[in-house]
Scaffold this motif. Sequence first.
Motif, PDB file in Angstrom:
ATOM      1  N   ASN A   2      10.753   8.317  -8.161  1.00  0.00           N
ATOM      2  CA  ASN A   2      10.829   9.897  -8.491  1.00  0.00           C
ATOM      3  C   ASN A   2       9.476  10.149  -8.476  1.00  0.00           C
ATOM      4  OD1 ASN A   2      11.354  12.592  -9.161  1.00  0.00           O
ATOM      5  ND2 ASN A   2      11.845  11.971 -11.544  1.00  0.00           N
ATOM      6  N   ILE A   3       8.822  10.711  -7.395  1.00  0.00           N
ATOM      7  CA  ILE A   3       7.420  11.085  -7.432  1.00  0.00           C
ATOM      8  C   ILE A   3       7.375  12.543  -6.734  1.00  0.00           C
ATOM      9  CG2 ILE A   3       5.219  10.617  -6.218  1.00  0.00           C
ATOM     10  CD1 ILE A   3       5.776   7.702  -6.315  1.00  0.00           C
ATOM     11  N   ARG A   4       6.978  13.465  -7.647  1.00  0.00           N
ATOM     12  CA  ARG A   4       7.185  14.677  -7.114  1.00  0.00           C
ATOM     13  C   ARG A   4       5.871  15.310  -6.451  1.00  0.00           C
ATOM     14  NH1 ARG A   4      11.007  17.277 -12.068  1.00  0.00           N
ATOM     15  NH2 ARG A   4      12.593  15.850 -11.974  1.00  0.00           N
ATOM     16  N   GLU A   5       4.752  14.794  -6.431  1.00  0.00           N
ATOM     17  CA  GLU A   5       3.327  15.287  -6.100  1.00  0.00           C
ATOM     18  C   GLU A   5       2.790  14.194  -5.242  1.00  0.00           C
ATOM     19  OE1 GLU A   5       0.328  14.605  -9.352  1.00  0.00           O
ATOM     20  OE2 GLU A   5       2.150  14.709 -10.679  1.00  0.00           O
ATOM     21  N   SER A   6       1.936  14.863  -4.482  1.00  0.00           N
ATOM     22  CA  SER A   6       1.162  13.866  -3.427  1.00  0.00           C
ATOM     23  C   SER A   6       0.106  13.190  -4.296  1.00  0.00           C
ATOM     24  CB  SER A   6       0.514  14.966  -2.381  1.00  0.00           C
ATOM     25  OG  SER A   6      -0.354  14.197  -1.580  1.00  0.00           O
ATOM     26  N   LEU A   7       0.044  11.965  -4.224  1.00  0.00           N
ATOM     27  CA  LEU A   7      -0.819  11.123  -4.991  1.00  0.00           C
ATOM     28  C   LEU A   7      -2.096  10.779  -4.204  1.00  0.00           C
ATOM     29  CD1 LEU A   7       1.887   8.696  -6.610  1.00  0.00           C
ATOM     30  CD2 LEU A   7       0.476  10.692  -7.900  1.00  0.00           C
ATOM     31  N   PRO A   8      -3.274  10.779  -4.824  1.00  0.00           N
ATOM     32  CA  PRO A   8      -4.535  10.150  -4.394  1.00  0.00           C
ATOM     33  C   PRO A   8      -4.505   8.785  -3.983  1.00  0.00           C
ATOM     34  CG  PRO A   8      -4.931  10.701  -6.561  1.00  0.00           C
ATOM     35  CD  PRO A   8      -3.380  11.152  -6.217  1.00  0.00           C
ATOM     36  N   LYS A   9      -5.309   8.456  -3.028  1.00  0.00           N
ATOM     37  CA  LYS A   9      -5.236   6.910  -2.928  1.00  0.00           C
ATOM     38  C   LYS A   9      -6.043   6.296  -3.880  1.00  0.00           C
ATOM     39  CE  LYS A   9      -4.002   6.603   2.126  1.00  0.00           C
ATOM     40  NZ  LYS A   9      -4.159   6.225   3.303  1.00  0.00           N
ATOM     41  N   ILE A  10      -5.848   5.305  -4.395  1.00  0.00           N
ATOM     42  CA  ILE A  10      -6.759   4.151  -5.467  1.00  0.00           C
ATOM     43  C   ILE A  10      -7.549   3.238  -4.764  1.00  0.00           C
ATOM     44  CG2 ILE A  10      -5.297   5.364  -7.297  1.00  0.00           C
ATOM     45  CD1 ILE A  10      -3.914   2.494  -7.221  1.00  0.00           C
ATOM     46  N   MET A  11      -8.339   2.675  -5.448  1.00  0.00           N
ATOM     47  CA  MET A  11      -9.024   1.520  -5.068  1.00  0.00           C
ATOM     48  C   MET A  11      -8.482   0.404  -5.980  1.00  0.00           C
ATOM     49  SD  MET A  11     -11.229   1.739  -2.555  1.00  0.00           S
ATOM     50  CE  MET A  11     -12.019   0.413  -2.821  1.00  0.00           C
ATOM     51  N   ALA A  12      -7.868  -0.721  -5.170  1.00  0.00           N
ATOM     52  CA  ALA A  12      -6.985  -1.859  -6.206  1.00  0.00           C
ATOM     53  C   ALA A  12      -6.760  -2.832  -5.048  1.00  0.00           C
ATOM     54  CB  ALA A  12      -5.834  -1.249  -6.667  1.00  0.00           C
ATOM     55  N   ASP A  13      -6.577  -4.258  -5.923  1.00  0.00           N
ATOM     56  CA  ASP A  13      -6.041  -5.378  -4.770  1.00  0.00           C
ATOM     57  C   ASP A  13      -4.704  -4.932  -4.781  1.00  0.00           C
ATOM     58  OD1 ASP A  13      -5.014  -7.751  -4.563  1.00  0.00           O
ATOM     59  OD2 ASP A  13      -6.933  -8.744  -5.356  1.00  0.00           O
ATOM     60  N   LYS A  14      -4.255  -4.815  -3.489  1.00  0.00           N
ATOM     61  CA  LYS A  14      -2.941  -4.340  -3.139  1.00  0.00           C
ATOM     62  C   LYS A  14      -1.918  -5.649  -3.842  1.00  0.00           C
ATOM     63  CE  LYS A  14       0.469  -3.214   0.626  1.00  0.00           C
ATOM     64  NZ  LYS A  14       0.374  -3.112   2.017  1.00  0.00           N
ATOM     65  N   ASP A  15      -2.327  -6.943  -3.310  1.00  0.00           N
ATOM     66  CA  ASP A  15      -1.237  -7.928  -3.755  1.00  0.00           C
ATOM     67  C   ASP A  15      -1.142  -8.187  -5.266  1.00  0.00           C
ATOM     68  OD1 ASP A  15      -0.769  -8.642  -1.074  1.00  0.00           O
ATOM     69  OD2 ASP A  15      -2.531  -9.981  -1.024  1.00  0.00           O
ATOM     70  N   LYS A  16      -2.254  -8.049  -6.100  1.00  0.00           N
ATOM     71  CA  LYS A  16      -2.168  -8.047  -7.548  1.00  0.00           C
ATOM     72  C   LYS A  16      -1.153  -6.835  -8.093  1.00  0.00           C
ATOM     73  CE  LYS A  16      -4.727 -11.750  -8.295  1.00  0.00           C
ATOM     74  NZ  LYS A  16      -4.365 -12.119  -6.889  1.00  0.00           N
TER      75      LYS A  16
END
Length: 449
Positions: A326-340
């Motif tokens: 349930n995501i109702r808004e467009s989210l900004p991309k984040i800087m993260a470790d994808k696998d973690k």
Amino acid sequence: MIKILENNGYLYIGILIIASIAIVHIKMLMIKKSNEFDKKINATINIFSSTTDINDIFNRLLENLYEILDYDIAISVLKNGNNFELTACHGCEEETNISSYLKDNKCIELLKKITKSGTTYYIKDLKKADYTNYSTGIELLLLYHMRSLFIIPIIYKENIYGAVIMLNHKKSAYNEGERANVFSFVRQVAIAIENATLFQKLKDVDKMKTDFLSTVSHELRTPLTSIIGFAEMVKRKFEGVIVEQLDLENDKNKIAVIKIKRDINIILSEGDRLSCLINDLLDISRMEAGKISLNMREIDIEEIINQVITLTNPIIRDKSVQVILNIRESLPKIMADKDKLLQVIINLISNAIKFTQQGCIVCTARAVEENVIVSISDTGIGIREEDKKNIFEKFSQVGDTLTNKPKGTGLGLAICKYIIEEHGGEIWVESEIEKGSDFSFSIPISRKK
């Protein structure tokens, strides 16, 4: 004659009044000095609570002693078995080898005697013949023109940690009150040394535990990989070759095939479960050793949640549970470790499925100021209030330890906490018994450096 006596009487009375005023004044000064000393001691003691490094404490001890009582040279020594080791020296010349004098048998004997007695040792004048014959170390002190020697044992309860040696070029440099004040101060610092020692022991024990877990996990992983590999091979051979050659119209054969398939599947499922436990142990041991680094890159959090929901669909196939995004808004991309991050969301959704027999699990994500907040809400059994405070601790598990203990090591949420905090975020839980739980974590949109 009478007038002279009267005049002398007034004189005596005047002298008595002045003397009384002087005595009261002196007492007030002594009380003031005592109060000032107590304030200084309390302020100084607080400094020691900010460190658990023993060498740092010994060094600070000498620095702060100078504020209480002047010295020309001060030396702190740490008791190590039957010997005494130099930890700090203030006022000594660099080329002076104090450590060699601490190895002198007579010096060791004196320090042992003082620390064992728990009382201070004071020499008013080092030039007296009695003392010059006592130890070769005294000759060194005389070369520095030192006259007074004051040794204070560092003791807490029955634990001997060492001693402080104070030297002054003046004869009879320290009076009884000053010596008592210093002795009181050193006894307070001994508590900080005791705490630092206990802290170091705990760190050593924790490191031993981490090393043990890492070693055992590695040793278990190799044979377990072989067990799972051979079990999969047996399953393929059995189902692809052996079963085809059997007469399945025969009831005995049919029952035997069902039992063998069930047993092989049990071996594989338990092997996979044990493999997950070993991976958790390896992860936590690497984290504690600081051997995990993040591979930071720009990622889409909604894509990761979708991926996890797809991966967990087989788990809910036999349960009356739905997993909803349930995501109702467009989210900004984040800087993260994808696998973690994938590991964190898998863990949280898997836990929600484990503790929810029927109902739904809702995954939401929203941008709040400089963070993206992800929440996994379920309609499961909930968490007791007393369990919430420890839920993210290592080896912490929810449920009755005798009748309803869930499967696992209790490391999953501790690993999640470590990963999220390494990203500069936070993780928390809100829950009510029989109503469900809501696990949430925040990830900065732009990671703090």
